[in-house]
Structures are given as C-alpha cells and as structure tokens.
Write a protein that holds these residues in place. Structure first.
Motif, PDB file in Angstrom:
ATOM      1  N   GLN A 195       0.907 -23.845 -52.369  1.00 23.08           N
ATOM      2  CA  GLN A 195       1.870 -23.820 -51.263  1.00 23.08           C
ATOM      3  C   GLN A 195       1.271 -24.420 -49.997  1.00 23.08           C
ATOM      4  O   GLN A 195       1.911 -25.223 -49.310  1.00 23.08           O
ATOM      5  CB  GLN A 195       2.312 -22.373 -50.991  1.00 23.08           C
ATOM      6  CG  GLN A 195       3.245 -21.813 -52.040  1.00 23.08           C
ATOM      7  CD  GLN A 195       3.583 -20.353 -51.803  1.00 23.08           C
ATOM      8  OE1 GLN A 195       2.727 -19.572 -51.386  1.00 23.08           O
ATOM      9  NE2 GLN A 195       4.814 -19.973 -52.083  1.00 23.08           N
ATOM     10  N   GLN A 196       0.038 -24.056 -49.690  1.00 27.02           N
ATOM     11  CA  GLN A 196      -0.624 -24.566 -48.490  1.00 27.02           C
ATOM     12  C   GLN A 196      -0.842 -26.071 -48.579  1.00 27.02           C
ATOM     13  O   GLN A 196      -0.632 -26.803 -47.601  1.00 27.02           O
ATOM     14  CB  GLN A 196      -1.960 -23.843 -48.277  1.00 27.02           C
ATOM     15  CG  GLN A 196      -1.806 -22.396 -47.848  1.00 27.02           C
ATOM     16  CD  GLN A 196      -3.131 -21.655 -47.781  1.00 27.02           C
ATOM     17  OE1 GLN A 196      -4.144 -22.098 -48.339  1.00 27.02           O
ATOM     18  NE2 GLN A 196      -3.142 -20.524 -47.090  1.00 27.02           N
ATOM     19  N   ALA A 197      -1.260 -26.558 -49.759  1.00 26.87           N
ATOM     20  CA  ALA A 197      -1.515 -27.990 -49.940  1.00 26.87           C
ATOM     21  C   ALA A 197      -0.233 -28.803 -49.782  1.00 26.87           C
ATOM     22  O   ALA A 197      -0.226 -29.856 -49.132  1.00 26.87           O
ATOM     23  CB  ALA A 197      -2.135 -28.234 -51.321  1.00 26.87           C
ATOM     24  N   VAL A 198       0.863 -28.312 -50.358  1.00 24.36           N
ATOM     25  CA  VAL A 198       2.145 -29.013 -50.252  1.00 24.36           C
ATOM     26  C   VAL A 198       2.641 -28.998 -48.808  1.00 24.36           C
ATOM     27  O   VAL A 198       3.081 -30.026 -48.277  1.00 24.36           O
ATOM     28  CB  VAL A 198       3.197 -28.385 -51.191  1.00 24.36           C
ATOM     29  CG1 VAL A 198       4.585 -28.951 -50.913  1.00 24.36           C
ATOM     30  CG2 VAL A 198       2.822 -28.630 -52.653  1.00 24.36           C
ATOM     31  N   ASP A 199       2.569 -27.841 -48.150  1.00 23.78           N
ATOM     32  CA  ASP A 199       3.019 -27.735 -46.753  1.00 23.78           C
ATOM     33  C   ASP A 199       2.225 -28.668 -45.841  1.00 23.78           C
ATOM     34  O   ASP A 199       2.781 -29.296 -44.937  1.00 23.78           O
ATOM     35  CB  ASP A 199       2.885 -26.292 -46.265  1.00 23.78           C
ATOM     36  CG  ASP A 199       3.943 -25.373 -46.863  1.00 23.78           C
ATOM     37  OD1 ASP A 199       4.977 -25.902 -47.322  1.00 23.78           O
ATOM     38  OD2 ASP A 199       3.736 -24.150 -46.883  1.00 23.78           O
ATOM     39  N   GLU A 200       0.912 -28.748 -46.080  1.00 21.20           N
ATOM     40  CA  GLU A 200       0.061 -29.616 -45.256  1.00 21.20           C
ATOM     41  C   GLU A 200       0.427 -31.089 -45.455  1.00 21.20           C
ATOM     42  O   GLU A 200       0.521 -31.857 -44.499  1.00 21.20           O
ATOM     43  CB  GLU A 200      -1.412 -29.393 -45.625  1.00 21.20           C
ATOM     44  CG  GLU A 200      -2.383 -30.156 -44.725  1.00 21.20           C
ATOM     45  CD  GLU A 200      -3.833 -29.905 -45.113  1.00 21.20           C
ATOM     46  OE1 GLU A 200      -4.709 -30.588 -44.542  1.00 21.20           O
ATOM     47  OE2 GLU A 200      -4.101 -29.059 -45.994  1.00 21.20           O
ATOM     48  N   LEU A 201       0.680 -31.490 -46.711  1.00 20.11           N
ATOM     49  CA  LEU A 201       1.066 -32.873 -46.995  1.00 20.11           C
ATOM     50  C   LEU A 201       2.407 -33.204 -46.353  1.00 20.11           C
ATOM     51  O   LEU A 201       2.577 -34.274 -45.757  1.00 20.11           O
ATOM     52  CB  LEU A 201       1.147 -33.096 -48.509  1.00 20.11           C
ATOM     53  CG  LEU A 201       1.565 -34.518 -48.938  1.00 20.11           C
ATOM     54  CD1 LEU A 201       0.435 -35.504 -48.673  1.00 20.11           C
ATOM     55  CD2 LEU A 201       1.959 -34.545 -50.412  1.00 20.11           C
ATOM     56  N   VAL A 202       3.367 -32.292 -46.463  1.00 21.45           N
ATOM     57  CA  VAL A 202       4.695 -32.505 -45.878  1.00 21.45           C
ATOM     58  C   VAL A 202       4.587 -32.691 -44.373  1.00 21.45           C
ATOM     59  O   VAL A 202       5.216 -33.584 -43.786  1.00 21.45           O
ATOM     60  CB  VAL A 202       5.629 -31.313 -46.209  1.00 21.45           C
ATOM     61  CG1 VAL A 202       6.901 -31.374 -45.380  1.00 21.45           C
ATOM     62  CG2 VAL A 202       5.979 -31.315 -47.696  1.00 21.45           C
ATOM     63  N   LYS A 203       3.769 -31.853 -43.742  1.00 18.72           N
ATOM     64  CA  LYS A 203       3.610 -31.907 -42.287  1.00 18.72           C
ATOM     65  C   LYS A 203       2.929 -33.200 -41.841  1.00 18.72           C
ATOM     66  O   LYS A 203       3.401 -33.886 -40.925  1.00 18.72           O
ATOM     67  CB  LYS A 203       2.798 -30.700 -41.817  1.00 18.72           C
ATOM     68  CG  LYS A 203       2.714 -30.558 -40.307  1.00 18.72           C
ATOM     69  CD  LYS A 203       1.970 -29.284 -39.927  1.00 18.72           C
ATOM     70  CE  LYS A 203       1.884 -29.143 -38.408  1.00 18.72           C
ATOM     71  NZ  LYS A 203       1.158 -27.913 -38.009  1.00 18.72           N
TER      72      LYS A 203
END
Length: 680
Positions: A195-203
C-alpha cells in the motif's frame, strides 16, 4: 455472528446513518422481524470485537462516534472466522487464494481452521474448489509430500487468483475475508508495504487511478509477490514490445524497486499491466491506434443505433480513457468482475446488443471475443450519453459527483442524477483526491459512491440506482433543498394509504411503478419500448411503382407519419436536410435506407413507416447507393426506438427474411414476416 445478510444491514446503517428503520427494511427487502434478528447478529459480532453496538430508538438508528470514525477512514473490522458465517459460494474461492500463497504443505485441517467449518464441510468445499480450478485450466491436487497444491501454467493460476480477489471485493464482507487469508499466513506487514509503495508512486508520478481498481491492484501485487513465482509468468514477444513502449513501463520498474521484488522481466511486465488497467484518465497518447479505435467504435455505434453523437469530441476523450484499460485487460486475458451485468442486460437489453456489435473493431484488433462483463461497462458508458440535447433552465444549485468505479459507471451515474434532478448543475466527475482542491464555494452538495467528508451535504449513492434508492435520494435532497421544488412524496406514506384501502398483489412492482410515475421525466415519452409490429402497422406500409428521386422517396415514405400526426411536415424537411449535409449515412446496406432526424425537429410521437419501391432510387444520385426500401424513423428520445430498431436489424440481417420482405406485395405479408421474427 455476521452472515451476509446481517453484514449488508451493517453496511446500510453505517453508510446511510440517517435512514429510518422502515427505509432500511424496504431497501433490503426485510420484514420487521428479520430486521431485528439481523441487528442482534450485528451487535453480537460488534461486541465480540470490543466495538460499540448500534442502537435503535424511535424508528431511527444511532451509531457510536468511535465506530463511525473507524468506518469513515476505511479501517477494516478486526474479524476472524469466529465472528461470521462465510457464505458457501465464497469458501471455495478462499481455499484457492489461501493455497495460491501457501508457505507450507496444506492439509484439510488447514482449510477447516481458515473457514471455521467441520472436516466434512471442508472436504466438500475442496471438491468445489477443484471444479472451479478445472474451469480455469488448473488442477488442485494433493500429495503426502506437498499437501494441497496447484498444477497448471502460472498465467492461468494468476488469472483465477485475480478473478477471486476482484469477485470477493465486490461482495459484502469480501475485503475482510481476503484480509483473513493474509492474517492466516501472518503477512499483514507485507500488505502495508505494498500500500505504501503504490501510494508513493501515485503521489510522485501524479497518476490518476480508479479508486476501486487501485484497491484491487494492491491486492493483486500483494498476492503475486507472496507467491514469489513471477519469473514463471509467460509473455509473448509482441506483448513484451507493446508493454516496453508504454510510458508506465518505467513506473513499473520504480514500483518493483520500491517493493524490493526479485528482479526479473516478467514482474516488470506484470506491474506495467496492473498500472495500465487501473488508470482513470490517460494523458499520455502513446497509443494512437486506440484513439482511432475509439472513433471507429463511436461510428459503429452511430451507424447501428441511428443516434448521431453531437458532443463527439467529449465522448471520444472519455471513451479513450475507458478503452485503454479495457484493451490491455482483453489483450492480457485479465478477468473483469461487474456484479451489475445481469441488471444492465435486463434494464438496457437493446442498448447492450447495439454496443456489443459496435465493439466489433475492438474484438478484431485484439483477436479475442469481448466478454459480457466488458460489454456491460461500455453499455454504461454509452448509456450516459443518450440524453436529449435541449436547452435547460438556468440552474441555481451546483453538485459534484464523486465516483470510484471508473469512467463508464461514472457517466451512467451522472446521467441518472441529471434525470432525477433537472434543476441541478452537475460538474464533471471528480475523484476523492480532487475534491480537496475544489473551493467549497463552487458547489452546494455532493453525490458520492464512496465515503467523503465535507461541510456541504453529502449523499452516498450506488453507481446504478434502483427505483427505491431513487425515491429515498429525492426525498433526502428535497428536504435539504426545498427551492428545487422537487416532488417530495414519500412512497412509504403512499404505500401505507394504499395498503389501508386495498389488497396489493405485488408490492415491490407497485413501488417501482410509483417511483417511475412520480419521479421520471421520461415516463410519458420514453418509458415504454414498443415492439416493431406495434409501430409498423398496415397504415404505415406502402408500395409504389412510381419513378422518384431520393427526396421524393423520403417524403413519400414519411407521409403516413405526417398523416397520423406522429411527425410534423418540418420533420420530413429535416430528414432530407440531414442527407444533404451529412451524406449517405442512412444507407445501411442491401438497398435499405433509414431516414431520420432529431426528435426536436418535429416528432410528436414514436413512429416507423415503410416504403418499398419497384424501381431502385439513387441516394444523393449516386449509383453505389441504390435504395429500394425506405424505413422512416421518428424517435421521441434516445431509448424508446431501440427495441424496434433491434428487431429491424435482426430481420434485415437475415438474407432469407430480407428477400421475403422484398418479394412481398401487400402490407399483410410484411406484418406476418415481422410477427414471425418477433416470436423467434
């Protein structure tokens, strides 16, 4: 303990906390006794999880702030197998996902513990899981050394895992059940990392993803990494080159690096595909062939439905945004889940069939048939554009629509809301993330498919509203915005009066028809879709031996419509003008032309007329457009004529039937052929 029905009650109460007891009973189709029974189950489960219970006083529900806050931020309930009864139809899917990420040899006892069932029940569920696997080209087998494990290609194993995840997420308790599997293998920490990795990429990359698809993607990535066999995924050279050309391929590399996944080519392709099918808006145009494909599909839709799209550029943009993920899903055989398929096929049956044919270019490009699930989403997409293009009264109230279910569903939702609230101005669809950047002075209320927090009124809605949901939504909005002057009539109060003085045979159907009658703007004109035989009656059918030009032929073909006052004479002029300005588009092949114009050009009521000419007529005086059958169409809206048009298409696509029509000498013979076609 929760069961599926009790959990639905829990969701309904917590998501729509202002609904009364009787409103909840009607929405969930529960008796008063069933409601109390299910509420007791809900409260027992909440007590087991050390959470505050839900109280009911004076026909209203009261939810503790602690529980409400937990739900608002999307925190899952801390559920284990003791807290609920897992539905029989989902247990076999859970067995598959549990086995898919196994980290030790599995026995039947493992499945018993996971599902909270007896030995025999677990064995029955395993048999069902084996049958499910066989349908996907996989085998669930057992050996003493390895226990239960999967056999088959890694691609097939993954496709079924993807389907299981997405199906469960579409069901009540689905998210909690998947987390149950993750907890069983003690992999909660890995879920947080993904979840953290995906959120960071999206941001960092400013990606715009469909919220519901993002939730699916996070679990897809988690399960594929926990399985740790991505190197066995197979991609053809064409597929590899296609993915390497995508701008998201580099973002897939970054995501792989942040997840610390074992470096191999297949995992990069897998992550790229996941990002591609999760996009909401596609700003990069690295696939011009898909832009062309969007145009082809729109042209096919226009040609088959006789509904010219006037805001074509806007439709092309939104269709492209939907088409890119759909193309990659279909190309890479990724299953799609849509719980609304059956309902869409029923409520939009004719439109569904026209959209299915309009997608022929997509099928030809991918070399694969398009599933009914994919077609249903495209149907929602086009359905949202079937609105009358009329001048509207100046609106004084502005609304935002927040939808996490993708472009097509968003368009259909907005279309439903516009029909229900004609005096509200709806902005374009927004995401939850965008909402925080919009000044509150620009809107008065919000309609949302997901939980959002705002100082302005927020109305939680489903993507496809039922008649009962429409009724309660209109009442809620009318109560807060009296200046809209809505027909704020309580169906519940109406039903009480009706039940008091008469006996109702089918209460559900009566409620549905009352909602239609009171709230639908189109009920008088477009609510009923007649059969072709009801429209093409004896007085609407003509034969002629006269030699005429194309303008005279259209005028003669339309004369019965004018004589019966179904159209005004200016409508005939509009049909002729359309051909002069747009061209020979009314020629659908095989010597058949279907002249038509927009409803506001002079249509009084729905009608169809037929003219058979002995001498072929040259449309626009062009030799390649010889016409000997003219079928004039007068549509009152973009829906009512579709059933009749579908029957016309079916009749005329059959060469034997078409020859019989062309050889007919009387109106009676034509009518017999039409009725025979309707009975088949």
């Amino acid at each position: 303990m929760f069961d599926e029905r009790a959990y639905r009650l829990f969701e309904e109460i917590t998501l729509h906390d202002k609904m009364s007891k009787f409103e909840v009973m009607r929405v969930l189709n529960l008796t008063e006794r069933q409601l109390q029974y299910d509420l007791d189950k809900v409260n027992d489960a909440l007590q087991m999880m050390s959470l505050p219970t839900i109280k009911m006083e004076e026909q209203n529900f009261f939810i503790d702030n602690q529980l409400k806050k937990r739900i608002e931020i999307g925190m899952p309930l801390n559920i284990n197998a003791k807290h609920f009864v897992i539905p029989e139809e989902t247990r076999s899917l859970l067995i598959y996902l549990y086995t898919f990420i196994r980290s030790e040899a599995l026995s039947n006892y493992h499945y018993q513990l996971l599902l909270g069932v007896s030995k025999n029940t677990a064995l029955t569920d395993v048999k069902k899981a084996k049958l499910n696997c066989e349908e996907w080209g996989i085998n669930l087998v057992y050996s003493r050394k390895e226990g239960y494990h999967l056999k088959g290609t890694e691609n097939k194993k993954w496709q079924f895992a993807s389907y299981c995840i997405d199906y469960l997420l579409s069901q009540p308790l689905g998210k909690e059940l998947i987390i149950l599997i993750i907890k069983a293998w003690r992999k909660e920490e890995e879920l947080v990392l993904v979840q953290q990795a995906v959120d960071e990429l999206v941001k960092k990359s400013h990606l715009r993803l469909v919220k519901s698809r993002k939730a699916e993607m996070i679990l897809h990535i988690l399960f594929i990494t926990l399985r740790n066999k991505t190197e066995k995924l197979q991609y053809t050279e064409f597929e590899k080159q296609l993915l390497q050309r995508q701008l998201l391929f580099e973002k897939g590399k970054k995501l792989a690096a942040s997840l610390l996944i074992k470096k191999n080519e297949p995992v990069l392709y897998f992550l790229t595909v996941q990002l591609l099918i999760t996009q909401e808006e596609i700003e990069d145009k690295e696939n011009p062939f898909l832009e062309e494909l969007a145009e082809q599909i729109i042209e096919e839709f226009e040609k088959r439905t006789l509904l010219p799209i006037y805001n074509k550029e806007q439709l092309k943009i939104s269709l492209y945004n939907h088409l890119v993920p759909a193309f990659f899903r279909i190309t890479f055989s990724i299953p799609l889940v849509n719980p609304m398929v059956a309902r869409i096929k029923t409520e939009y049956a004719d439109l569904f069939e026209f959209v299915k044919r309009a997608l022929d270019p997509l099928s030809a490009l991918t070399g694969k048939s398009i599933s009914e699930t994919e077609i249903s989403f495209f149907t929602l997409h086009f359905g949202g554009y079937l609105e009358k293009n009329k001048e509207k009264e100046p609106e004084k109230i502005n609304a935002l629509v927040v939808c996490s279910n993708g472009v097509s569903t968003s368009i259909m939702l907005r279309s439903q809301l516009q029909d229900m609230f004609p005096n509200i101005h709806f902005s374009r669809i927004h995401s939850v993330e965008e909402l925080h950047h919009i000044p509150i002075t620009e809107y008065d209320l919000i309609f949302s498919t997901v939980e959002v927090i705002s100082i302005k009124p927020v109305y939680r809605v489903n993507p496809l509203l039922t008649d009962i949901e429409k009724n309660y939504l209109i009442q809620s909005v009318a109560a807060q915005f009296p200046r809209l002057n809505l027909k704020n009539i309580s169906i519940d109060q109406l039903m009480k009066i009706i039940n008091k003085h008469t006996e109702v045979k089918d209460e559900k159907k009566l409620v549905s028809e009352l909602v239609d009658l009171i709230y639908s703007r189109e009920i008088e004109k477009g609510g009923y879709k007649p059969m072709l035989s009801e429209l093409l009656t004896k007085d609407m059918i003509q034969f002629t031996d006269e030699e005429m030009d194309w303008k005279e032929s259209i005028a003669k073909a339309a004369q019965p419509l004018v004589d019966s006052n179904k159209v005004q004479s200016k409508y005939v002029e509009a049909m002729i003008k359309n051909v002069e300005e747009i061209g020979t588009y009314i020629h659908i092949g095989k010597g058949i032309a279907i002249p038509h114009a927009r409803p506001e050009a002079g249509v009084n009521s729905l009608g169809i007329s037929f003219l058979r000419t002995t001498t072929p007529v040259l449309l626009l005086d062009k030799e390649e457009h010889k016409i000997d059958i003219f079928i004039c169409l007068a549509a009152i809206d973009n829906q009512a004529h579709l059933k009749a048009l579908a029957q016309i298409t079916k009749l005329l696509s059959n060469d034997e039937t078409l020859n019989a029509i062309k050889e007919s000498k009387t109106a009676e013979e034509i009518i017999v052929i039409i009725k025979k076609g309707e009975d088949e």
